[in-house]
Design a protein around this motif. Structure first.
Motif, PDB file in Angstrom:
ATOM      1  N   VAL A 177      10.517 -24.735  -6.999  1.00 29.19           N
ATOM      2  CA  VAL A 177      11.353 -25.849  -6.389  1.00 29.19           C
ATOM      3  C   VAL A 177      11.828 -26.771  -6.459  1.00 29.19           C
ATOM      4  O   VAL A 177      12.452 -27.107  -5.830  1.00 29.19           O
TER       5      VAL A 177
ATOM      6  N   ILE B 116      15.717 -29.089  -9.572  1.00 29.25           N
ATOM      7  CA  ILE B 116      16.930 -28.240  -9.947  1.00 29.25           C
ATOM      8  C   ILE B 116      18.391 -28.847 -10.539  1.00 29.25           C
ATOM      9  O   ILE B 116      18.936 -29.116 -11.434  1.00 29.25           O
ATOM     10  N   CYS B 117      18.519 -30.017  -9.725  1.00 28.44           N
ATOM     11  CA  CYS B 117      19.291 -30.271  -9.616  1.00 28.44           C
ATOM     12  C   CYS B 117      20.097 -31.153 -11.130  1.00 28.44           C
ATOM     13  O   CYS B 117      21.211 -30.433 -11.362  1.00 28.44           O
TER      14      CYS B 117
ATOM     15  N   LEU C  34      20.371 -28.076 -13.765  1.00 28.20           N
ATOM     16  CA  LEU C  34      21.014 -26.416 -14.266  1.00 28.20           C
ATOM     17  C   LEU C  34      22.450 -27.124 -15.164  1.00 28.20           C
ATOM     18  O   LEU C  34      23.374 -26.552 -15.130  1.00 28.20           O
ATOM     19  N   ALA C  35      23.407 -28.611 -14.806  1.00 30.05           N
ATOM     20  CA  ALA C  35      24.561 -29.023 -14.664  1.00 30.05           C
ATOM     21  C   ALA C  35      24.724 -29.024 -16.769  1.00 30.05           C
ATOM     22  O   ALA C  35      25.508 -29.232 -17.225  1.00 30.05           O
TER      23      ALA C  35
ATOM     24  N   PHE D 139      24.029 -37.652 -15.681  1.00 33.96           N
ATOM     25  CA  PHE D 139      22.562 -37.175 -15.766  1.00 33.96           C
ATOM     26  C   PHE D 139      21.519 -37.139 -16.215  1.00 33.96           C
ATOM     27  O   PHE D 139      20.370 -37.166 -15.535  1.00 33.96           O
TER      28      PHE D 139
ATOM     29  N   LEU E 123      20.394 -39.138 -13.330  1.00 31.29           N
ATOM     30  CA  LEU E 123      19.817 -38.599 -12.161  1.00 31.29           C
ATOM     31  C   LEU E 123      18.693 -38.684 -11.936  1.00 31.29           C
ATOM     32  O   LEU E 123      17.547 -38.091 -11.477  1.00 31.29           O
TER      33      LEU E 123
ATOM     34  N   THR F 183      16.316 -39.277  -9.334  1.00 35.05           N
ATOM     35  CA  THR F 183      16.010 -39.153  -7.936  1.00 35.05           C
ATOM     36  C   THR F 183      15.615 -37.120  -8.336  1.00 35.05           C
ATOM     37  O   THR F 183      15.644 -36.925  -8.052  1.00 35.05           O
TER      38      THR F 183
ATOM     39  N   CYS G  59      13.348 -34.789  -8.065  1.00 35.81           N
ATOM     40  CA  CYS G  59      12.322 -34.032  -7.180  1.00 35.81           C
ATOM     41  C   CYS G  59      11.338 -33.833  -8.030  1.00 35.81           C
ATOM     42  O   CYS G  59      10.394 -34.114  -7.356  1.00 35.81           O
TER      43      CYS G  59
ATOM     44  N   TYR H 286      28.547 -29.484  -9.402  1.00 37.35           N
ATOM     45  CA  TYR H 286      27.892 -30.750 -10.181  1.00 37.35           C
ATOM     46  C   TYR H 286      26.228 -29.759 -10.054  1.00 37.35           C
ATOM     47  O   TYR H 286      25.504 -30.625 -10.455  1.00 37.35           O
ATOM     48  N   PHE H 287      25.832 -29.008  -9.543  1.00 39.92           N
ATOM     49  CA  PHE H 287      24.464 -29.029  -9.111  1.00 39.92           C
ATOM     50  C   PHE H 287      23.673 -30.128  -8.103  1.00 39.92           C
ATOM     51  O   PHE H 287      22.415 -30.465  -8.498  1.00 39.92           O
ATOM     52  N   LEU H 288      24.661 -31.087  -7.851  1.00 36.87           N
ATOM     53  CA  LEU H 288      23.544 -32.221  -7.397  1.00 36.87           C
ATOM     54  C   LEU H 288      23.477 -31.640  -5.745  1.00 36.87           C
ATOM     55  O   LEU H 288      23.812 -31.117  -5.053  1.00 36.87           O
ATOM     56  N   GLY H 289      21.808 -32.371  -4.901  1.00 33.42           N
ATOM     57  CA  GLY H 289      21.474 -32.414  -4.240  1.00 33.42           C
ATOM     58  C   GLY H 289      20.511 -30.475  -4.016  1.00 33.42           C
ATOM     59  O   GLY H 289      20.655 -29.829  -2.681  1.00 33.42           O
ATOM     60  N   MET H 290      20.548 -30.550  -5.643  1.00 31.05           N
ATOM     61  CA  MET H 290      20.092 -28.844  -5.219  1.00 31.05           C
ATOM     62  C   MET H 290      18.681 -28.774  -4.636  1.00 31.05           C
ATOM     63  O   MET H 290      18.449 -27.625  -3.761  1.00 31.05           O
ATOM     64  N   CYS H 291      17.653 -29.400  -4.648  1.00 30.94           N
ATOM     65  CA  CYS H 291      16.372 -29.744  -3.796  1.00 30.94           C
ATOM     66  C   CYS H 291      16.351 -29.346  -2.925  1.00 30.94           C
ATOM     67  O   CYS H 291      16.406 -28.727  -1.818  1.00 30.94           O
TER      68      CYS H 291
ATOM     69  N   LEU I 208      18.400 -25.876  -1.017  1.00 32.08           N
ATOM     70  CA  LEU I 208      17.694 -24.731  -1.605  1.00 32.08           C
ATOM     71  C   LEU I 208      16.320 -24.797  -0.583  1.00 32.08           C
ATOM     72  O   LEU I 208      15.537 -23.552   0.119  1.00 32.08           O
TER      73      LEU I 208
ATOM     74  N   ASN J  52      17.698 -37.264  -2.559  1.00 31.68           N
ATOM     75  CA  ASN J  52      18.474 -36.508  -2.586  1.00 31.68           C
ATOM     76  C   ASN J  52      19.597 -36.848  -3.832  1.00 31.68           C
ATOM     77  O   ASN J  52      20.414 -38.040  -3.168  1.00 31.68           O
ATOM     78  N   CYS J  53      19.754 -36.485  -5.071  1.00 32.30           N
ATOM     79  CA  CYS J  53      20.550 -36.220  -6.123  1.00 32.30           C
ATOM     80  C   CYS J  53      21.749 -36.042  -5.765  1.00 32.30           C
ATOM     81  O   CYS J  53      22.327 -37.171  -6.420  1.00 32.30           O
TER      82      CYS J  53
END
Lengths: 215, 248
Positions: free
Chosen positions: A26, A29-30, A33-34, A105, A108, A111, A113, B21-26, B29, B133-134
């Motif tokens: 996990v 993921i950030c 997906l986008a 992105f 990004l 960051t 993970c 935008y799916f930011l901060g998904m980690c 979840l 955190n994104c």
């Protein structure tokens, strides 16, 4: 095969399936997906992450004995940010359209993970060669998921792959469209990325019941 | 005033950090198993976004943008006269933004620990997490790429995107607390079902997309950027190819 011992091969192969960064650890993921509405940006993103994570792991691993543990997060962030700036500038120079499409992105990745996670968990405690393999392996695991998601979303959403109409022409009703097939426009919208990844997790865990979570 | 209200609702609902935008998904979840911890992390994100987005706005305006250094020799109003007019440091924005964020998170942690130990205890473990955190870096990068005009709007943007993220994580935490009692297929348990629920919630949030278009005269609110850019090429290509086929 003198270059890779059995242990080294595992470092690369494990993250591709049973220790996949996205579906099992996990992480990352950030950004995953986008940008997966089409195949091409997914592949570019995967390659960028392979570059950043592979090199970043080596750099951190080389510096692991001189980084004071209190400020290691900042040191790691600076290393990643530098590598990401290189990727960003290269993309802007050679693939401007694509870099516009990926917009923030690429930035990004800093960051993401996966990157921090692998630095912390692996590069800080292992030599450069192992760290490199681990970095490439994990980035590949990330890339595989990205490419699978991108493949299905582009194929089912717009009926194309890399922009080529593999299913025939939707306006002229050739190919599959002649027998009444329709594109699922929903696949290109953001929410479907989540659902596609959910389905990948479902398939993976049905095949390997050891991965099933308690609750 | 109106633009503030519009930006506020747009950032919370239409351009929601998680669902659009799916930011901060980690962390979304990882920390959404209980409502109470989700509230803690959500509050910390609102706080840090509200601080870092305006700060990075100033960095962007006075250091990074092309010609932004003009204030150095007193030509802020007329940048073309300045000796620094040609300087473009925007390639440094990633490194400066992340440095600001990491520093601010550290600073906020120290300040909160000193003045409000109770808040520190509830946020404590989440604060260091936030630096990576994104959603935080994403907030600053979107602020830059959308060219937000004033510091006030930047502050507003940071705060309201934080609220959007807060709403998302609290909602999913509440759902996950309930879903523990449902009979989910074994391979979907945990991560898989969370992904699918988030997808369904994102579909729900898409219905806010038309909220701010406000009739035919007003310019349409730019919908989720990702979907726009991806749909566009497909449509264009269809138009391009039609005449070709006709001539055949």
């Amino acid at each position: 095969m003198g270059l890779l011992s059995k242990k080294d091969t595992r470092l690369i192969l494990d993250p591709l399936a049973d220790d996949n960064p996205i579906t099992i650890q996990v992480l990352g993921i950030c950004s995953a997906l986008a940008i997966t509405a089409q195949l091409k940006p997914s592949i570019v993103m995967a390659v960028s992450v392979i570059f950043v994570l592979g090199l970043g792991n080596v750099v951190i691993s080389l510096m692991r004995n001189i980084i004071p543990s209190k400020i290691r997060i900042i040191v790691q962030l600076i290393v990643v940010a530098t590598l990401v700036i290189i990727v960003d500038q290269v993309l802007k120079a050679f693939a401007y359209e694509l870099s516009k499409e990926l917009s923030v992105f690429i930035g990004l990745i800093i960051t993401n993970c996966i990157i921090m996670g692998r630095f912390e968990a692996f590069a800080l405690g292992n030599g450069p060669w192992k760290a490199f393999l681990d970095g490439v392996g994990n980035a590949l695991g990330y890339g595989v998921i990205l490419i699978i998601v991108g493949f299905f979303r582009e194929l089912l959403g717009s009926g194309t792959l890399f922009g080529f109409k593999v299913l025939g022409d939707s306006v002229e009703k050739t190919g599959l469209y002649a027998i009444g097939y329709e594109n699922n426009g929903f696949m290109v919208l953001p929410p479907m990325a989540l659902i596609v990844v959910g389905i990948i997790i479902w398939v993976q865990r049905s095949r390997n019941s050891a991965l099933i979570e308690e609750n | 005033m109106l633009e503030h209200i519009e930006l506020f609702f747009k950032s919370i609902f239409v351009d929601n950090m998680v669902f659009a935008y799916f930011l901060g998904m980690c962390s979304y979840l990882a920390v959404s198993k209980k409502v109470s911890t989700a509230v803690g992390l959500g509050a910390a994100v609102i706080f840090v976004l509200t601080v870092t987005v305006p700060l990075n706005w100033f960095l962007d305006q006075y250091i990074l943008q092309p010609g932004a250094l003009a204030w150095l020799d007193g030509n802020r109003e007329t940048p073309e006269l300045s000796a620094y007019a040609d300087y473009d440091l925007s390639f440094l924005s990633f490194i400066l933004f992340i440095a600001t964020i990491a520093t601010m998170v550290q600073l906020v942690e120290i300040i909160v620990e000193k003045f409000s130990p109770s808040l520190y205890n509830s946020l404590g473990i989440f604060l260091p997490l936030i630096a990576v955190n994104c959603a935080i870096l994403g907030g600053s990068l979107f602020m830059q790429s959308r060219e937000i005009e004033t510091a006030g709007l930047a502050l507003n943007y940071g705060f309201s995107s934080g609220i959007g993220w807060f709403l998302a994580i609290v909602a999913i935490a509440a759902i996950r607390e309930k879903i523990r009692y449902s009979n989910v297929p074994a391979p979907l348990r945990g991560l898989g079902i969370t992904f699918i629920i988030t997808g369904l919630m994102a579909i729900g949030f898409m219905s806010f997309g038309g909220m701010l278009t406000g009739g035919e005269d007003a310019p349409p609110a730019p919908k989720a950027q990702t979907s726009q850019t991806t749909i566009q090429p497909a449509i264009e290509k269809e138009i391009e190819t039609t005449p070709l086929v006709v001539s055949e």
